[in-house]
Design a protein around this motif. Structure first.
Motif, short mmCIF file in Angstrom:
data_model
loop_
_atom_site.label_atom_id
_atom_site.label_comp_id
_atom_site.label_asym_id
_atom_site.label_seq_id
_atom_site.Cartn_x
_atom_site.Cartn_y
_atom_site.Cartn_z
N MET A 1 0.88 -0.63 0.33
CA MET A 1 0.45 -0.12 -0.35
C MET A 1 0.98 1.48 -0.16
O MET A 1 2.19 1.72 1.02
CB MET A 1 -1.08 -0.22 0.90
CG MET A 1 -2.10 -0.83 0.89
SD MET A 1 -3.53 -0.30 2.62
CE MET A 1 -2.17 -1.52 4.05
N ASN A 2 0.58 2.12 -0.91
CA ASN A 2 0.91 3.38 -0.39
C ASN A 2 0.84 4.24 0.32
O ASN A 2 -0.62 4.48 0.93
CB ASN A 2 1.50 4.73 -1.98
CG ASN A 2 1.43 3.69 -3.59
OD1 ASN A 2 2.33 2.74 -2.99
ND2 ASN A 2 1.01 3.51 -4.87
N TYR A 3 1.83 5.07 0.95
CA TYR A 3 1.45 6.20 1.89
C TYR A 3 0.62 6.97 1.98
O TYR A 3 1.28 8.21 0.77
CB TYR A 3 1.93 6.54 2.80
CG TYR A 3 2.52 7.25 3.48
CD1 TYR A 3 1.92 6.72 4.92
CD2 TYR A 3 2.23 8.28 3.64
CE1 TYR A 3 1.75 8.12 5.72
CE2 TYR A 3 2.74 10.17 4.16
CZ TYR A 3 1.99 9.89 5.28
OH TYR A 3 1.30 10.69 6.32
N ASP A 25 -8.81 -2.31 -1.57
CA ASP A 25 -7.31 -3.39 -1.79
C ASP A 25 -7.19 -4.07 -0.88
O ASP A 25 -6.16 -4.76 -1.47
CB ASP A 25 -6.69 -2.02 -2.51
CG ASP A 25 -6.52 -1.05 -3.46
OD1 ASP A 25 -7.94 -0.82 -4.40
OD2 ASP A 25 -6.51 0.18 -3.54
N SER A 26 -7.03 -3.90 0.16
CA SER A 26 -6.64 -4.87 1.03
C SER A 26 -7.64 -5.50 1.68
O SER A 26 -7.93 -6.15 2.66
CB SER A 26 -5.57 -3.74 2.71
OG SER A 26 -6.84 -2.97 3.09
N HIS A 27 -8.69 -5.84 1.20
CA HIS A 27 -9.79 -6.84 1.69
C HIS A 27 -9.94 -7.59 0.24
O HIS A 27 -10.82 -7.60 -0.48
CB HIS A 27 -11.15 -5.82 2.21
CG HIS A 27 -9.94 -5.23 3.45
ND1 HIS A 27 -9.98 -4.07 2.81
CD2 HIS A 27 -10.80 -5.56 4.46
CE1 HIS A 27 -9.91 -3.43 4.51
NE2 HIS A 27 -10.36 -4.30 5.44
N GLN A 28 -9.29 -7.68 -0.45
CA GLN A 28 -9.63 -9.09 -1.48
C GLN A 28 -9.49 -10.56 -1.40
O GLN A 28 -10.62 -11.64 -2.28
CB GLN A 28 -8.51 -8.85 -2.79
CG GLN A 28 -7.99 -7.69 -3.45
CD GLN A 28 -9.39 -7.15 -3.68
OE1 GLN A 28 -9.93 -7.35 -4.41
NE2 GLN A 28 -9.73 -5.93 -3.88
N VAL A 131 -4.07 -13.59 6.44
CA VAL A 131 -4.37 -14.15 5.52
C VAL A 131 -4.43 -13.68 4.19
O VAL A 131 -3.96 -14.18 3.18
CB VAL A 131 -5.62 -14.33 5.63
CG1 VAL A 131 -6.40 -15.92 4.37
CG2 VAL A 131 -5.72 -15.84 6.42
N GLU A 132 -4.89 -12.82 3.95
CA GLU A 132 -4.50 -11.58 2.83
C GLU A 132 -3.18 -11.50 2.70
O GLU A 132 -2.76 -10.77 1.38
CB GLU A 132 -5.53 -10.17 3.82
CG GLU A 132 -5.32 -9.28 2.15
CD GLU A 132 -6.63 -9.61 1.07
OE1 GLU A 132 -6.60 -9.14 0.10
OE2 GLU A 132 -8.14 -9.56 1.76
N SER A 137 -5.60 -1.58 7.26
CA SER A 137 -5.80 0.33 6.83
C SER A 137 -5.99 0.99 7.02
O SER A 137 -4.94 2.23 7.24
CB SER A 137 -7.26 0.56 5.43
OG SER A 137 -7.74 -0.29 3.96
N PHE A 138 -6.44 0.71 8.28
CA PHE A 138 -6.48 2.39 9.78
C PHE A 138 -4.96 2.39 10.47
O PHE A 138 -4.98 3.36 11.03
CB PHE A 138 -7.60 1.54 11.00
CG PHE A 138 -7.04 0.08 11.41
CD1 PHE A 138 -6.19 1.23 12.74
CD2 PHE A 138 -7.27 -0.99 11.74
CE1 PHE A 138 -5.75 -0.16 13.58
CE2 PHE A 138 -6.65 -2.38 12.01
CZ PHE A 138 -5.48 -1.37 13.02
N LEU A 139 -4.07 1.48 9.93
CA LEU A 139 -2.36 1.65 10.06
C LEU A 139 -1.90 2.38 9.81
O LEU A 139 -1.07 3.09 9.86
CB LEU A 139 -2.11 0.13 10.42
CG LEU A 139 -2.17 -0.61 11.75
CD1 LEU A 139 -1.47 -2.01 11.21
CD2 LEU A 139 -2.46 -0.31 12.82
N GLU A 140 -2.46 2.73 8.91
CA GLU A 140 -2.03 4.00 7.78
C GLU A 140 -2.78 5.34 7.65
O GLU A 140 -2.69 6.14 7.64
CB GLU A 140 -2.41 3.95 5.68
CG GLU A 140 -1.44 2.44 5.54
CD GLU A 140 -1.70 2.56 4.37
OE1 GLU A 140 -1.63 3.59 3.28
OE2 GLU A 140 -0.89 1.33 3.48
N ASP A 141 -4.07 4.93 8.03
CA ASP A 141 -5.36 6.38 8.33
C ASP A 141 -6.55 5.60 9.47
O ASP A 141 -7.18 4.85 8.68
CB ASP A 141 -5.96 6.58 6.55
CG ASP A 141 -6.39 8.02 7.08
OD1 ASP A 141 -7.40 8.55 7.88
OD2 ASP A 141 -6.42 9.10 6.20
N LEU A 142 -6.52 6.13 10.70
CA LEU A 142 -7.81 5.98 11.13
C LEU A 142 -8.80 6.29 10.65
O LEU A 142 -10.54 5.79 11.54
CB LEU A 142 -7.41 7.06 12.55
CG LEU A 142 -6.04 6.48 13.64
CD1 LEU A 142 -5.87 7.21 14.70
CD2 LEU A 142 -6.08 4.96 13.91
#
Length: 166
Positions: A1-3, A25-28, A131-132, A137-142
């Motif tokens: 993932m891009n910052y 994107d992070s839930h495929q 598994v993914e 995602s929340f680690l990049e933006d709450l």
């Protein structure tokens, strides 16, 4: 993932479509998605439950911190999509009803229920992301903590032929 840096003063807010796409994107992975269908609603329900238990100043109307959270979340969602805000309001109302019913029927402290379910649901979330093979995602933006519930709702809308962002 891009910052992605936070929006600065004068920059446009991301659209619902942008938030949902980035969250997706992070839930495929089907296992991760399945775990999110179970765990995200439980986490939201538990947060509401914890807020329900915090004493609220006396007012002539029956209100608590959970209702304040619901109001603020629905306002946030309305800025993104009125259709998602309406669906979220309905979902929150059902959750609030269930918390109220539970509060009047349990003999054990409610916070035990919320704490246990909260911990198990977060374990499920992290298992799904393991598994993914992607970080949550929340680690990049709450703000993604607020996007998770409407991402599920948008998938539900899509399954019945409705656009989430109309």
């Amino acid at each position: 993932m891009n910052y992605r840096p936070r929006l600065g003063y004068g920059e446009a807010m991301r659209t619902a479509g942008q938030w949902l796409s980035e969250y997706g994107d992070s839930h495929q992975n089907p296992t991760n998605e399945f775990l999110h269908w179970i765990c995200v609603p439980i986490i939201v329900w538990c947060v509401m439950g914890f807020l329900w238990l915090i004493p609220f100043p006396s007012l002539p109307v029956k209100i608590n911190w959970a209702w304040v959270m619901i109001f603020l979340a629905v306002i946030y969602y309305a800025f993104l999509s009125l259709r998602l805000a309406l669906g979220a309001a309905l979902m929150f109302a059902v959750m609030a009803w269930s918390i109220n019913a539970l509060a009047h029927s349990l003999t054990i402290p409610l916070w035990w229920v919320f704490a246990g379910a909260f911990v198990l649901a977060w374990i499920g979330q992290f298992v799904g992301h393991a598994v993914e093979g992607k970080r949550p995602s929340f680690l990049e933006d709450l703000q993604f903590l607020l996007i998770g519930p409407i991402w599920l709702l948008s998938n539900l809308y899509r399954s019945v032929g409705l656009s989430a962002t109309a």
